[in-house]
Scaffold this motif. Sequence first.
Motif, short mmCIF file in Angstrom:
data_model
loop_
_atom_site.label_atom_id
_atom_site.label_comp_id
_atom_site.label_asym_id
_atom_site.label_seq_id
_atom_site.Cartn_x
_atom_site.Cartn_y
_atom_site.Cartn_z
N ALA A 71 0.82 -1.22 0.00
CA ALA A 71 0.00 0.00 0.00
C ALA A 71 0.85 1.27 0.00
CB ALA A 71 -0.93 0.00 1.21
N ALA A 72 2.05 1.20 0.58
CA ALA A 72 2.91 2.38 0.62
C ALA A 72 3.54 2.68 -0.74
CB ALA A 72 4.01 2.20 1.67
N LEU A 73 3.70 1.62 -1.56
CA LEU A 73 4.32 1.77 -2.89
C LEU A 73 3.51 0.95 -3.91
CD1 LEU A 73 8.11 1.42 -1.96
CD2 LEU A 73 6.91 3.53 -2.60
N PRO A 74 2.27 1.33 -4.16
CA PRO A 74 1.40 0.50 -5.00
C PRO A 74 1.87 0.36 -6.44
CG PRO A 74 0.39 2.64 -4.56
CD PRO A 74 1.59 2.53 -3.66
N ALA A 75 2.71 1.28 -6.92
CA ALA A 75 3.17 1.21 -8.31
C ALA A 75 4.36 0.29 -8.50
CB ALA A 75 3.52 2.62 -8.82
N VAL A 76 4.99 -0.13 -7.41
CA VAL A 76 6.15 -1.02 -7.52
C VAL A 76 5.66 -2.45 -7.76
CG1 VAL A 76 8.17 -1.98 -6.36
CG2 VAL A 76 7.59 0.44 -6.06
N PRO A 77 6.12 -3.10 -8.82
CA PRO A 77 5.64 -4.46 -9.13
C PRO A 77 6.08 -5.47 -8.08
CG PRO A 77 7.46 -3.86 -10.58
CD PRO A 77 7.09 -2.61 -9.82
N THR A 78 5.32 -6.56 -8.01
CA THR A 78 5.64 -7.62 -7.06
C THR A 78 6.65 -8.59 -7.67
OG1 THR A 78 3.92 -9.11 -7.84
CG2 THR A 78 3.29 -7.50 -6.16
N PHE A 79 7.29 -9.37 -6.80
CA PHE A 79 8.17 -10.43 -7.27
C PHE A 79 7.40 -11.41 -8.16
CE2 PHE A 79 12.10 -10.82 -4.32
CZ PHE A 79 12.30 -9.46 -4.37
N ALA A 80 6.16 -11.69 -7.78
CA ALA A 80 5.36 -12.67 -8.52
C ALA A 80 5.20 -12.26 -9.98
CB ALA A 80 4.00 -12.84 -7.86
N GLN A 81 5.08 -10.97 -10.22
CA GLN A 81 4.92 -10.49 -11.58
C GLN A 81 6.16 -10.74 -12.43
OE1 GLN A 81 3.58 -6.58 -10.01
NE2 GLN A 81 1.99 -6.66 -11.57
N ALA A 82 7.31 -10.96 -11.76
CA ALA A 82 8.55 -11.27 -12.47
C ALA A 82 8.87 -12.76 -12.41
CB ALA A 82 9.70 -10.47 -11.87
N GLY A 83 7.91 -13.57 -11.94
CA GLY A 83 8.13 -15.00 -11.84
C GLY A 83 8.99 -15.40 -10.66
N LEU A 84 9.08 -14.53 -9.64
CA LEU A 84 9.93 -14.79 -8.48
C LEU A 84 9.11 -14.86 -7.19
CD1 LEU A 84 12.86 -12.34 -9.39
CD2 LEU A 84 12.87 -14.83 -9.61
N GLY A 85 7.86 -15.23 -7.30
CA GLY A 85 6.98 -15.27 -6.13
C GLY A 85 7.43 -16.23 -5.05
N GLN A 86 8.26 -17.21 -5.41
CA GLN A 86 8.75 -18.17 -4.40
C GLN A 86 9.71 -17.52 -3.41
OE1 GLN A 86 9.67 -17.98 -7.58
NE2 GLN A 86 11.56 -19.09 -8.03
N PHE A 87 10.16 -16.30 -3.70
CA PHE A 87 11.09 -15.61 -2.81
C PHE A 87 10.40 -14.55 -1.94
CE2 PHE A 87 13.64 -16.79 -6.62
CZ PHE A 87 14.35 -17.81 -6.02
N ASN A 88 9.08 -14.57 -1.89
CA ASN A 88 8.36 -13.60 -1.05
C ASN A 88 8.76 -13.77 0.41
OD1 ASN A 88 7.02 -12.62 -3.26
ND2 ASN A 88 5.08 -13.64 -2.83
N VAL A 89 9.05 -12.65 1.07
CA VAL A 89 9.48 -12.71 2.46
C VAL A 89 9.26 -11.35 3.12
CG1 VAL A 89 11.88 -12.03 2.03
CG2 VAL A 89 11.36 -13.45 4.00
N ALA A 90 9.02 -11.37 4.42
CA ALA A 90 8.99 -10.16 5.24
C ALA A 90 9.72 -10.46 6.53
CB ALA A 90 7.55 -9.72 5.54
#
Length: 316
Positions: free
Chosen positions: A224-243
Motif C-alpha cells: 500500500a505504501a508503494l502500490p506502483a512497484v511491481p511484485t516479485f510474482a509479476q517477475a516470476g519470483l513469487g517463491q522468494f516472497n518474504v517479510a
Amino acid sequence: MLTLSLAAGAVFAQTEAYPSRPVKLIVPFAPGGSADMLARVLAEGLSKGLGQQVQVENKPGATGVIGTTEVARAKPDGHTLLLGFDGTLTIAPFIQKNVAFNPSKDFAPISKLTDVAFVVVVNPSIPAKNMKELVAYSKANPGKLSYASPGVGSTAHMLGEQLRLEGGLDWVHVPYGGSGSGKFIIDVIGGSTPAAVISIAVAAPFVRDGKVTGVGVPSAQPNAALPAVPTFAQAGLGQFNVASWFALLAPAGTPVAVVSKLNTEVAKVLATDAFKTRMAAAGMDVTPSSPAELGALISADSKKWAKVAERIPKAD
C-alpha cells in the motif's frame, strides 16, 4: 473426575496469580530503533491488561543473540519475556558461530506482532523497472552489480543471497552493519552502491520522489505504501516472497496457561487503533497469531534460511 477438577483448578489458580510481580521484556537491541519502539508501545498496553508493570530492558549485542540467549536461560514462569526478531531467531543460529540457543526448542511462542516489508531498489541509472529486468541487467554485466543490506545475517541479506543462489541475480553483497539503512539509501541515491534490499518504511519517500527506483516487493500483493512497484510474482519470483517480523516469546517450559493469558492480552493490545497507528507510522503491519502459528513460522523460516546459510560463509 475429582483429579481432573483439581488439575483444572490448579491451572486456573496459576493463571489468576500471574503475574505476581513486574514482568521484564528483553529487547535484544539498543534503545531508539524500531524494535525498541515496538517493545515500549506493547509494554504500555500489556501493563494495563496484566495489572503489573512490564519493564523494557535493552540487552543489545551480536545481532540480538546476547539478549535472546538470556531469555532462553531465564526461569520459565512468564516474568521474563523476549521481543523476538526473525533475523536473530531463524538466521543467526545458521550464520553466526557459537549461538547458544535452539529457536524451536528453547522458547515458548506467544504471538507474532508485526511484519516489516521489504523492497528492492536501484539507482535510477540502472536500466531496470522490475525484477525481471534487474536479473537480465545483472547477467549482462556479470560482477558489476552490488546490493546493500543492514548487515550479514539480516533478513534482507538472506533474501539477497537467495535471489543470487536461486533467482538468477548476479550481484555482490555489501553489508552496512551498524550504519544502518539510513546510510545505505543515501549511497544508492548517490550511485556508489547501485542497489539495496531495504525496508519499505525507509525507502518509500525516496521511491516516491524518484531518487531511487523500486523494482520489486517480495509479497503476493502490491504494498500500500508503494502500490506502483511491481511484485516479485509479476517477475516470476513469487517463491522468494518474504517479510521480516517481530514476535513475543517466553522461555521453554513456561506454563501453557500463562502463555495463553499472554496471547490473549497481546491480541487486545494489537487490536487497538493506537497500536496500529504507531506501527503503521513505523512501516510495520500488525500481524497477531496463535502460539502454534508462531511456532510453525519459526520452524519453517529456520529450515528455509538454513538451506541458504549452508551455501554462504559463517559470520564470526
